[in-house]
Motif scaffolding. Structure first.
Motif, mmCIF file in Angstrom:
data_model
loop_
_atom_site.group_PDB
_atom_site.id
_atom_site.type_symbol
_atom_site.label_atom_id
_atom_site.label_comp_id
_atom_site.label_asym_id
_atom_site.label_seq_id
_atom_site.Cartn_x
_atom_site.Cartn_y
_atom_site.Cartn_z
ATOM 1 N N UNK A 66 6.641 -8.590 -1.845
ATOM 2 C CA UNK A 66 5.323 -8.634 -1.213
ATOM 3 C C UNK A 66 4.522 -9.847 -1.669
ATOM 4 N N UNK A 67 4.679 -10.244 -2.906
ATOM 5 C CA UNK A 67 3.991 -11.445 -3.367
ATOM 6 C C UNK A 67 4.445 -12.666 -2.575
ATOM 7 N N UNK A 68 5.730 -12.707 -2.233
ATOM 8 C CA UNK A 68 6.232 -13.810 -1.400
ATOM 9 C C UNK A 68 5.597 -13.756 -0.017
ATOM 10 N N UNK A 69 5.489 -12.557 0.538
ATOM 11 C CA UNK A 69 4.868 -12.430 1.863
ATOM 12 C C UNK A 69 3.404 -12.878 1.831
ATOM 13 N N UNK A 70 2.706 -12.526 0.763
ATOM 14 C CA UNK A 70 1.294 -12.887 0.662
ATOM 15 C C UNK A 70 1.095 -14.397 0.622
ATOM 16 N N UNK A 71 2.107 -15.112 0.147
ATOM 17 C CA UNK A 71 1.996 -16.573 0.069
ATOM 18 C C UNK A 71 2.502 -17.259 1.332
ATOM 19 N N UNK A 72 3.049 -16.486 2.263
ATOM 20 C CA UNK A 72 3.569 -17.026 3.521
ATOM 21 C C UNK A 72 2.662 -16.516 4.641
ATOM 22 N N UNK A 73 1.795 -17.377 5.116
ATOM 23 C CA UNK A 73 0.778 -16.935 6.074
ATOM 24 C C UNK A 73 1.382 -16.337 7.335
ATOM 25 N N UNK A 74 2.413 -16.950 7.865
ATOM 26 C CA UNK A 74 3.031 -16.461 9.098
ATOM 27 C C UNK A 74 3.655 -15.085 8.881
ATOM 28 N N UNK A 95 -8.479 11.120 15.504
ATOM 29 C CA UNK A 95 -8.982 10.399 14.330
ATOM 30 C C UNK A 95 -7.863 10.119 13.337
ATOM 31 N N UNK A 96 -7.842 8.898 12.841
ATOM 32 C CA UNK A 96 -6.745 8.440 11.989
ATOM 33 C C UNK A 96 -7.290 7.595 10.849
ATOM 34 N N UNK A 97 -6.834 7.868 9.651
ATOM 35 C CA UNK A 97 -7.205 7.067 8.484
ATOM 36 C C UNK A 97 -6.096 6.050 8.240
ATOM 37 N N UNK A 98 -6.352 4.768 8.464
ATOM 38 C CA UNK A 98 -5.326 3.754 8.183
ATOM 39 C C UNK A 98 -5.209 3.518 6.682
ATOM 40 N N UNK A 99 -3.998 3.389 6.202
ATOM 41 C CA UNK A 99 -3.792 3.050 4.803
ATOM 42 C C UNK A 99 -3.613 1.543 4.651
ATOM 43 N N UNK A 100 -3.782 1.083 3.441
ATOM 44 C CA UNK A 100 -3.693 -0.351 3.180
ATOM 45 C C UNK A 100 -2.273 -0.858 3.405
ATOM 46 N N UNK A 101 -2.178 -2.128 3.763
ATOM 47 C CA UNK A 101 -0.882 -2.775 3.883
ATOM 48 C C UNK A 101 -0.124 -2.621 2.556
ATOM 49 N N UNK A 102 1.163 -2.337 2.659
ATOM 50 C CA UNK A 102 2.039 -2.207 1.490
ATOM 51 C C UNK A 102 1.779 -0.930 0.704
ATOM 52 N N UNK A 103 1.582 0.180 1.398
ATOM 53 C CA UNK A 103 1.516 1.490 0.738
ATOM 54 C C UNK A 103 2.923 2.091 0.775
ATOM 55 N N UNK A 104 3.579 2.107 -0.363
ATOM 56 C CA UNK A 104 4.989 2.496 -0.441
ATOM 57 C C UNK A 104 5.225 3.521 -1.536
#
Length: 268
Positions: A66-74, A95-104
């Motif tokens: 995920x750190x690699x993804x965060x550094x790759x804008x595309x 009604x839906x509660x979205x969770x944060x990106x990268x909830x694993x």
């Protein structure tokens, strides 16, 4: 980002969680690719609630990955779009509660345990946003007050005379004061617009305005970046109010929505 220590063996999978809702139709998720091709986006029961999840290859979703993804804008944009697409499909059911990106989580059972422990918080958030949508409003104004034609001080022998020098300094002070007054008026315009729109909303949230570097507009200044939680019955009132405020203030008022209420689900 919620990420447990994952088993990264070749065949291991983790459970990626997109959202939690109350009324989720599995058919609404059919055909969604999500973040991992070859694994269906599906529902996972949480007692009276339901999570939207997907198995993903654990080795491709570690913290380092995920750190690699965060550094790759595309790549980050691709993941964010895929995540949002699934959340939007789920929200079409209710009604839906979205969770944060990268909830694993390590697996379905661990996801059920962790999310089930927050069942009351999810239920409160769902009650708060039911029947509502999020609308975003950004307000921009010219970055500086118009200046009169520039003219330097009259010179005598290469130096300004006493009276001309004082006039020049007075002019410079006047320009500085005009800039300050322009900035104060811009901030007051933002407050007035926010107050008018807040009266139509169930809840509001002020976000950090985008800088000129972010917007790419050197001659305009964003003075308001806000989100409004609005019932379906008041959406037309909100749009009409934006049009009126745009005309009355002369400001550039950008409105977007309706969105899933990301800004109003709290820290879950």
């Amino acid at each position: 980002m919620t990420m447990e220590q994952l088993d990264t063996s070749e065949s291991a999978t983790a459970t990626y969680v997109y959202a939690v809702g109350r009324r989720l139709d599995p058919a609404a998720l059919s055909g969604l690719t999500g973040l991992a091709e070859g694994f269906p986006v599906r529902t996972l029961p949480l007692g009276p609630l339901t999570a939207v999840v997907q198995h993903v290859p654990a080795a491709e979703f570690t913290q380092d990955a995920w750190q690699e993804r965060l550094s790759d804008r595309a790549e980050l944009e691709r993941c964010a779009r895929a995540h949002h697409e699934v959340v939007t499909a789920a929200a079409a059911c209710g009604p839906t509660v979205p969770l944060a990106l990268a909830t694993l989580y390590q697996g379905d059972e661990r996801a059920q345990q962790a999310l089930g422990a927050d069942r009351d918080r999810f239920a409160a958030a769902l009650a708060r946003i039911e029947g509502h949508a999020e609308w975003g409003v950004k307000v921009s104004l010219p970055a500086a007050a118009p200046e009169p034609p520039k003219s330097g001080p009259p010179r005598s022998g290469g130096r300004p005379s006493g009276g001309a020098g004082r006039a020049y300094l007075d002019r410079k002070r006047g320009l500085h004061q005009a800039r300050e007054q322009h900035h104060d008026r811009a901030l007051q315009t933002a407050e007035d617009i926010d107050a008018a729109l807040s009266r139509l909303a169930t809840a509001t949230r002020r976000l950090r305005p985008h800088t000129q570097e972010m917007t790419g507009e050197r001659h305009r200044l964003q003075v308001l970046n806000a989100a409004y939680l609005v019932t379906a019955e008041r959406e037309k009132e909100l749009l009409d109010a934006v049009a009126t405020l745009r005309h009355r203030t002369g400001a550039e008022v950008e409105v977007s929505g309706p969105w899933v209420p990301y800004s109003f689900v709290g820290e879950v």
